[in-house]
Design a protein around this motif. Structure first.
Motif, PDB file in Angstrom:
ATOM      1  N   TYR A 201     -29.867  74.733 111.642  1.00 21.04           N
ATOM      2  CA  TYR A 201     -29.820  75.979 112.411  1.00 21.04           C
ATOM      3  C   TYR A 201     -30.430  75.741 113.785  1.00 21.04           C
ATOM      4  O   TYR A 201     -31.578  75.303 113.900  1.00 21.04           O
ATOM      5  CB  TYR A 201     -30.595  77.095 111.693  1.00 21.04           C
ATOM      6  CG  TYR A 201     -29.874  77.637 110.491  1.00 21.04           C
ATOM      7  CD1 TYR A 201     -29.057  78.750 110.589  1.00 21.04           C
ATOM      8  CD2 TYR A 201     -30.000  77.018 109.256  1.00 21.04           C
ATOM      9  CE1 TYR A 201     -28.382  79.244 109.483  1.00 21.04           C
ATOM     10  CE2 TYR A 201     -29.332  77.496 108.144  1.00 21.04           C
ATOM     11  CZ  TYR A 201     -28.524  78.606 108.268  1.00 21.04           C
ATOM     12  OH  TYR A 201     -27.856  79.081 107.169  1.00 21.04           O
TER      13      TYR A 201
ATOM     14  N   SER B 170     -28.029  80.297 114.584  1.00 15.28           N
ATOM     15  CA  SER B 170     -26.793  80.088 113.823  1.00 15.28           C
ATOM     16  C   SER B 170     -26.796  78.676 113.260  1.00 15.28           C
ATOM     17  O   SER B 170     -27.421  77.768 113.821  1.00 15.28           O
ATOM     18  CB  SER B 170     -25.564  80.299 114.709  1.00 15.28           C
ATOM     19  OG  SER B 170     -25.588  79.413 115.812  1.00 15.28           O
TER      20      SER B 170
ATOM     21  N   PHE C 105     -26.033  82.833 109.771  1.00 14.93           N
ATOM     22  CA  PHE C 105     -27.086  83.086 110.748  1.00 14.93           C
ATOM     23  C   PHE C 105     -28.412  83.258 110.020  1.00 14.93           C
ATOM     24  O   PHE C 105     -28.447  83.571 108.824  1.00 14.93           O
ATOM     25  CB  PHE C 105     -26.779  84.361 111.558  1.00 14.93           C
ATOM     26  CG  PHE C 105     -25.466  84.315 112.289  1.00 14.93           C
ATOM     27  CD1 PHE C 105     -25.382  83.743 113.549  1.00 14.93           C
ATOM     28  CD2 PHE C 105     -24.323  84.837 111.710  1.00 14.93           C
ATOM     29  CE1 PHE C 105     -24.169  83.689 114.222  1.00 14.93           C
ATOM     30  CE2 PHE C 105     -23.107  84.803 112.365  1.00 14.93           C
ATOM     31  CZ  PHE C 105     -23.028  84.213 113.629  1.00 14.93           C
TER      32      PHE C 105
END
Length: 249
Positions: A7, A190, A168
Motif C-alpha cells: 500500500y 491504495s 484501499f
C-alpha cells in the motif's frame, strides 16, 4: 510471490493544542498473511525483511511471527483455532525497521474477524499491544496506557478506525484527553499485489523507507521542542503497564 500486498500511503498527524502542528508524508506499508509470508529473490531480500523478533515477546528465539502472536492471544484467552491472521506493517530495509503501529487482523477458521491487535512501538525501543474488538464499521476504543511521545502524557482514550484493508486502507487513531481537542494520526492509501515489480518501484520511489520514518519522527520532535511544547517525562519502566487491555465499542 505470495498473497502479500503493498500500500502506497499518506501518513498524517494533526496536533491542535497547546500549539497547532500538522504534517504529512508519503510512504508504503506491507499487508501480509502470517501463514504465507513473502518470498523474494535474493537481491531484493535486504530491502524487505520480516523478523519475528520485531514483534511481541517470546522466550523462544526461533519462534515465528505466527507463533508469537498466537502465544500473545493465548495469554489473553483468545484461541483462533488456526484461523487466518493478516498484518499491516513495515518491513526491514537494510537491517532497520521502525513501525510505530502494526495492526493484526485475527480470524476464526470460518473467516470471521475475532479481534484486532494494535502493537504500538515508541522510539525508545518499547512496545505494547492493545487487544481490540472493533464494531461492524471497524471502530474500537482503548485507554492509553503506554508512553509513546515526550509530548503526550500517558492519559486519555484512543478511538481507532481499523477496518481490514481492501483495495484501499483508511486507518485513523485519535487520542482524546479531557479539556483538549483530539490528537489525530491517519494512514490512507491504495494497494496492489506485491509483485517483484511493485516491490522494486516501492524501493525507487521511497528509498530507505524505514530509516526515513525514524528520521521524520525525530525531526518533528525537534521542531516541537524548538517551539517550546512542554515535555512529558518518560515513566519508570518498572512501573509501566505490561498487561494489554481488551476494549470493545
Amino acid at each position: 510471490m505470495t498473497t502479500a500486498w503493498i500500500y502506497r500511503t499518506r501518513i498524517g498527524h494533526v496536533r491542535r493544542a497547546p500549539i497547532r502542528h500538522a504534517f504529512e508524508y508519503r510512504s508504503y506499508s506491507w499487508y501480509i498473511d502470517l501463514d504465507d509470508l513473502p518470498v523474494l529473490p535474493w537481491w531484493l531480500r535486504p530491502f524487505a525483511g520480516f523478523d519475528p523478533a520485531d514483534h511481541f515477546d517470546d522466550t523462544r528465539s526461533d519462534a515465528t511471527l505466527r507463533e508469537r502472536i498466537d502465544a500473545y492471544l493465548a495469554g489473553e484467552g483468545v484461541d483462533l483455532r488456526g484461523g487466518r491472521i493478516t498484518a499491516l506493517l513495515n518491513a526491514r530495509v537494510l537491517g532497520h525497521v521502525f513501525d510505530p503501529l502494526t495492526l493484526f487482523w485475527c480470524h476464526d477458521p470460518d473467516g470471521a474477524l475475532v479481534c484486532v491487535v494494535a502493537e504500538v512501538h515508541n522510539t525508545y525501543g518499547g512496545r505494547h499491544c492493545y487487544l481490540l474488538r472493533p464494531d461492524a464499521s471497524g471502530y474500537a476504543e482503548a485507554d492509553k496506557v503506554f508512553y509513546v511521545s515526550p509530548f503526550n502524557e500517558v492519559a486519555g482514550r484512543y478511538t481507532l478506525r481499523v477496518a481490514e484493508p481492501g483495495p484501499f486502507i483508511d486507518v485513523e487513531v485519535a487520542l482524546h484527553r479531557e479539556g483538549q481537542p483530539p490528537f489525530t494520526a491517519t494512514m490512507r492509501g491504495s494497494g496492489r499485489p506485491a509483485t517483484i515489480g511493485a516491490v522494486v518501484r516501492a524501493q525507487i520511489t521511497h528509498p530507505f523507507a524505514s530509516q526515513m520514518i525514524s528520521a521524520r519522527i525525530r525531526r518533528q520532535g525537534v521542531e516541537l521542542w524548538w517551539r517550546r511544547l512542554p515535555l512529558v517525562p518518560r515513566p519508570d519502566p518498572a512501573h509501566s503497564p505490561s498487561v494489554p487491555q481488551e476494549i470493545s465499542r
